[in-house]
Design an enzyme around this catalytic site. Structure first.
Site, short mmCIF file in Angstrom:
data_model
loop_
_atom_site.label_atom_id
_atom_site.label_comp_id
_atom_site.label_asym_id
_atom_site.label_seq_id
_atom_site.Cartn_x
_atom_site.Cartn_y
_atom_site.Cartn_z
N GLU A 471 41.73 36.40 38.03
CA GLU A 471 41.03 35.80 36.89
C GLU A 471 42.01 35.28 35.84
OE1 GLU A 471 38.38 38.99 35.85
OE2 GLU A 471 36.99 38.51 37.46
N GLU A 532 35.61 40.74 45.18
CA GLU A 532 34.81 41.67 44.39
C GLU A 532 33.34 41.41 44.69
OE1 GLU A 532 35.73 41.51 40.21
OE2 GLU A 532 37.91 41.49 40.56
#
Length: 615
Positions: A471, A532
């Site tokens: 991220e 994820e």
């Protein structure tokens, strides 16, 4: 036009002046001062205690906590500075879990005002960082050095310090380091003397490096991994890299061992680097001559017939040793390790290990303990890996930084595939942001985190993917990370979630089962993974069968990793008399409680609350 030119000149001069006056910990060009190069873990962590070269500095250190840099005890590193009445703190450990300052939990938002490279710009008054503007921990301990030790090369090793630190010995400045999740080492031979020596370390809670450490976790500080003094021969093994790749039909594996030897002495030396495997000794016929100050690399090749392959199902290991012998063939240095024979490759849309399509049944895992915070002891590591094997989990992502070395050894032995992740996340600027990805001032800091990752963990067979981070940004800085990883290792593919341009796999995070199925059908160039999914913080997680029906039905889907392995609870520590306690979540401060554990839920991560002080 003249006016514009004058303005640009003034702006340039102002920026130059600011860079010259900024402290090291707010200067993105300063990544370390006098640090030694990164290298592989030389000795298996399970053998550290019996390694004669290692003097552990772990234990109780003298400690002083300051709420900002201006209030720190300047000059405390001097021999005549009295620290006898200071508190004591455990090293390794975080100072927040031992009662100093405020643990902060935030997902995307930086815990300080976003104004790179500054971490001390004024935030809202009800933020923790307003009153505690970059707290500083001052540490002091003492090292006893014998006359025999002084004839060696002495190296100071820190496994992890959050976020930046200065180091002094006997009042003399040794160096500076940031990149908190990777080791920092300093040559301290010239700083130590016979008898008692004073080691002083000044740790800053935040630094410009914190802009790349915006992970979804508790923000904690201090010397949280091992501290050691390595007593090494003047001529010693600086690094070694071992690969073991099978041929096309897996009938033979070529083992390649590259051993780097450095000479820190004042005269040339003759030595024999030795690589020993399967009772066979690989060495040069004549000694290697190394001039003073030089480093020489020696390469050895060895063939294993009908090799036993390493995989999560059958983690076959070949023990080996690397050692150094002097010109009389006397052993001066010896390290033990192990290798695993395997091939990792991407073939079209399929991810393969040892020629077979694998499914990665994974979890994301933070280095986290409810009592000691970022420091995780060996027994907890062992329990985690044991439970993973019992739960049929075969894949671990080290979210979102390199873990302590011991867990990789366990994954080697037990059979857990590892996505090893660089300490790079700039989520505070947004997912796949261009600010950090394009800012040339931060290029070296990005690359440093890729280099430290691969160089330390290269020899672990459990590692199957190098992740550039999580991220974070996109742009030239990430491309530079990608290029560095590919330069350092061609045997394992790189991964990145923010853009498939920098990744051998296409990532799709937090999909529904139907979304995963549809997206995998659309993607025709690369395998797909959900790095994820199935969010499991707190009392949640479900419909796993629906996900895995989709995953097993499509050979292009590599697998998925649950977020995350263990709920990040923290037991509230006792508050020292000089500082109030309490926990902070997304810059919301929760008052002190006695005992108990504070557990987070997914809803807290999504709240857009920024600073309302709770009683």
């Amino acid at each position: 036009m003249r006016t514009i030119s004058i303005w640009l000149l003034m702006a340039s001069l102002a920026m130059t002046a600011q860079a010259q006056t900024a402290p090291d910990w707010e200067n993105p060009h300063v990544l370390g001062i006098n640090k030694l190069p990164y290298h592989a873990t030389l000795q298996l962590p399970s053998k550290w205690k019996e390694c004669k070269e290692i003097v552990s500095l772990d234990g109780e250190w003298l400690f002083h906590w300051s709420r900002n840099p201006e209030e720190r005890p300047a000059g405390f590193e001097r021999d005549d500075y009295d620290v006898s009445r200071w508190d004591k703190i455990k090293v390794p450990g975080n100072w927040q879990t031992q009662g100093y300052g405020t643990p902060i939990y935030t997902n995307m938002e930086y815990p300080f005002r976003r104004n790179r490279p500054s971490v001390t710009s004024e935030p809202p008054k009800d933020w923790t960082a307003y009153e505690n503007r970059n707290p500083v921990g001052s540490y002091v301990t003492f090292i006893d050095v014998t006359k025999e030790m002084l004839g060696n090369n002495l190296i100071l090793h820190f496994g992890g310090v959050h976020s930046a630190m200065y180091v002094w010995i006997n009042g003399q400045k040794v160096g500076y380091s940031q990149n908190s999740m990777s080791p920092a080492e300093f040559d301290v031979t010239s700083f130590l003397h016979e008898g008692r020596n004073r080691l002083a370390v000044e740790v800053y809670r935040w630094s410009d490096g914190s802009y790349l450490e915006d992970q979804d976790m508790w923000r904690l500080s201090g010397i949280f991994r091992e501290a050691q003094l390595w007593v090494r021969p003047l001529v010693h093994i600086a690094d070694y890299r071992v690969t073991a790749i099978p041929n096309a039909d897996y009938s033979e594996a070529e083992v390649c061992a590259e051993i780097s030897v450095c000479n820190t002495g004042k005269r040339a030396a003759k030595v024999f680097p030795v690589f020993r495997i399967e009772e066979r000794i690989n060495s040069t016929l004549s000694p290697l001559t190394i001039n003073a100050g030089d480093t020489v690399c020696q390469t050895y090749h060895y063939a294993i017939e009908n090799p036993r392959l390493w995989s999560a199902e059958k983690p076959n290991l070949y023990p080996f040793s690397v050692e150094l012998q002097d010109k009389k063939r006397q052993t001066t240095e010896h390290f033990d390790y192990h290798l695993g024979v395997k091939r990792v490759e991407v073939v079209g849309e399929v991810f393969k290990i040892n020629g077979k399509n694998v499914k990665l049944r994974g979890v994301n895992r933070h280095d986290h303990h409810p009592v000691t915070g970022r420091y995780v002891d060996d027994a907890t590591y062992e329990k985690d890996i044991r439970l993973m094997k019992q739960a049929n989990i075969n894949f671990l992502r080290t979210s979102h930084y390199p873990d302590r070395e011991y867990i990789y050894e366990l994954c080697d032995r037990w059979g857990i595939y590892v996505m090893d992740e660089a300490n790079q996340e700039s989520h505070g600027y947004g997912y796949a942001n261009e600010e950090m990805g394009h800012d040339a001032e931060w290029r070296d800091a990005h690359v440093d985190r890729a280099e430290s990752l691969v160089k330390r963990d290269f020899n672990h067979p459990c590692v199957i993917l190098w992740s550039l981070g999580n991220e974070g940004g996109v742009g030239p800085n990430i491309q530079a990370m990608y290029d560095k990883v590919c330069e350092l290792d061609s045997t394992r593919p790189p991964f990145y979630d923010c853009n498939p341009r920098y990744s051998a796999l296409h990532d799709f995070g937090y999909p529904s089962p139907d979304e995963l199925r549809i997206e995998a059908q659309k993607e025709t160039e690369k395998p797909m993974i959900a790095r994820e999914y199935a969010h499991a913080m707190g009392n949640s997680c479900g419909n796993l069968q629906e996900y895995w029906d989709v995953i097993y039905n499509d050979s292009s889907i590599v697998g998925a990793a649950i977020w995350d392995w263990v709920d990040q609870g923290l037991r509230l520590p006792p508050s020292p008399s000089h500082r109030g306690g309490g926990y902070c979540v997304n810059n919301l401060t929760y008052g002190e409680r006695s005992g108990g554990r504070f557990s987070l839920r997914r809803r807290l991560r999504r709240q857009a609350q920024h600073g309302r002080l709770l009683p």
